[in-house]
Design a protein around this motif. Structure first.
Motif, PDB file in Angstrom:
ATOM      1  N   UNK A  36     -71.549 -36.354  29.292  1.00 50.62           N
ATOM      2  CA  UNK A  36     -70.677 -36.118  28.135  1.00 50.62           C
ATOM      3  C   UNK A  36     -69.209 -36.300  28.492  1.00 50.62           C
ATOM      4  N   UNK A  37     -68.940 -37.277  29.362  1.00 48.76           N
ATOM      5  CA  UNK A  37     -67.569 -37.639  29.666  1.00 48.76           C
ATOM      6  C   UNK A  37     -67.108 -38.793  28.786  1.00 48.76           C
ATOM      7  N   UNK A  62     -56.536 -52.001  32.824  1.00 50.26           N
ATOM      8  CA  UNK A  62     -56.612 -50.663  33.410  1.00 50.26           C
ATOM      9  C   UNK A  62     -57.756 -49.883  32.774  1.00 50.26           C
ATOM     10  N   UNK A  63     -58.160 -48.853  33.475  1.00 55.60           N
ATOM     11  CA  UNK A  63     -59.268 -48.008  33.027  1.00 55.60           C
ATOM     12  C   UNK A  63     -58.901 -46.547  33.206  1.00 55.60           C
ATOM     13  N   UNK A  64     -59.558 -45.696  32.442  1.00 54.36           N
ATOM     14  CA  UNK A  64     -59.393 -44.254  32.566  1.00 54.36           C
ATOM     15  C   UNK A  64     -60.687 -43.584  32.176  1.00 54.36           C
ATOM     16  N   UNK A  65     -61.097 -42.588  32.938  1.00 53.07           N
ATOM     17  CA  UNK A  65     -62.297 -41.833  32.577  1.00 53.07           C
ATOM     18  C   UNK A  65     -62.123 -40.368  32.941  1.00 53.07           C
ATOM     19  N   UNK A  66     -62.774 -39.519  32.179  1.00 46.86           N
ATOM     20  CA  UNK A  66     -62.821 -38.079  32.427  1.00 46.86           C
ATOM     21  C   UNK A  66     -64.283 -37.673  32.454  1.00 46.86           C
ATOM     22  N   UNK A  67     -64.692 -37.021  33.532  1.00 46.42           N
ATOM     23  CA  UNK A  67     -66.121 -36.759  33.727  1.00 46.42           C
ATOM     24  C   UNK A  67     -66.356 -35.319  34.169  1.00 46.42           C
ATOM     25  N   UNK A  68     -66.899 -34.458  33.289  1.00 43.47           N
ATOM     26  CA  UNK A  68     -67.403 -33.165  33.750  1.00 43.47           C
ATOM     27  C   UNK A  68     -68.728 -33.379  34.478  1.00 43.47           C
ATOM     28  N   UNK A  69     -68.933 -32.679  35.579  1.00 41.31           N
ATOM     29  CA  UNK A  69     -70.149 -32.916  36.351  1.00 41.31           C
ATOM     30  C   UNK A  69     -70.550 -31.724  37.191  1.00 41.31           C
ATOM     31  N   UNK A 105     -67.483 -29.361  38.405  1.00 35.21           N
ATOM     32  CA  UNK A 105     -66.177 -30.005  38.524  1.00 35.21           C
ATOM     33  C   UNK A 105     -65.824 -30.808  37.275  1.00 35.21           C
ATOM     34  N   UNK A 106     -64.548 -31.125  37.183  1.00 35.41           N
ATOM     35  CA  UNK A 106     -64.030 -32.029  36.165  1.00 35.41           C
ATOM     36  C   UNK A 106     -63.183 -33.065  36.885  1.00 35.41           C
TER      37      UNK A 106
END
Length: 203
Positions: free
Chosen positions: A168-169, A145-152, A119-120
């Motif tokens: 590696x997000x 505020x926060x933002x993150x992108x996480x491949x997993x 998933x992403x």
């Protein structure tokens, strides 16, 4: 001849059933529609920018904990939320551990293969920042505020429990603290490589 053909047909069906159908060990273990995850946060590398006051500061590893919820709303899409508590530290500026609390929605696109779910996930949200008490000229707390992108990936042992890792997000935090006895403030931007791992339960 007719009896021999019937015998051959029967043997063919038996072979298909034995070798063509998936076994219990190799069949896909589909994740449940609702899932709850809990685990550790270990963000690393990255830099902190403190209101453009001097060069960017290298960041130490950020340690923390996170909980999240995913609910499948379509075949390849899930929607949920997350909450995260972490402690970050600068290398040369703001060198004490400082606390961040993040909360917000979580949306993920996913693909299932056997016992795995790839998933992403994207996690925008709000945060509360509390700098270490040693910085007594800076008002606490602050919001941002926060933002993150996480491949997993998740690996499901059975329909009830799995382990996950996100690697590696990217995770960013953006907030501003007022300075006491001053009309000014300090804007802080933190950007790091995201690494998360833990367990997932299907209630």
């Amino acid at each position: 001849m007719h009896r021999q053909l019937m015998c051959l047909f029967g043997l063919s069906l038996t072979a298909i059933a034995a070798f063509g159908a998936p076994s219990a060990a190799s069949a896909q273990q589909a994740p449940a529609q609702l899932r709850i995850g809990a685990g550790m946060v270990v963000d690393f590398a990255g830099e902190g920018d403190y209101d453009n006051r001097g060069p960017d500061d290298d960041l130490e590893a950020t340690l923390g904990i996170r909980a999240h919820l995913d609910y499948d709303i379509a075949r390849w899409v899930s929607l949920g939320g997350f909450a995260r508590l972490s402690w970050w530290e600068g290398d040369e500026i703001l060198e004490e551990r400082n606390m961040l609390f993040d909360i917000g929605p979580r949306i993920a696109g996913h693909y299932d293969w056997r016992e795995f779910r790839f998933y992403l996930a994207g996690m925008p949200g709000l945060l509360i920042s509390k700098l270490n008490n040693d910085y007594n000229n800076i008002d606490n707390p602050a919001v941002g505020f926060t933002m993150s992108i996480a491949p997993g990936v998740e690996y499901w042992f059975n329909s009830d429990i799995a382990v996950y890792t996100e690697f590696l997000g990217w995770v960013g935090h953006y907030f501003s603290h007022d300075i006491e006895n001053s009309r000014g403030d300090i804007d802080i931007s933190l950007n790091q490589v995201a690494f998360n791992f833990g367990v997932v339960f299907a209630p």
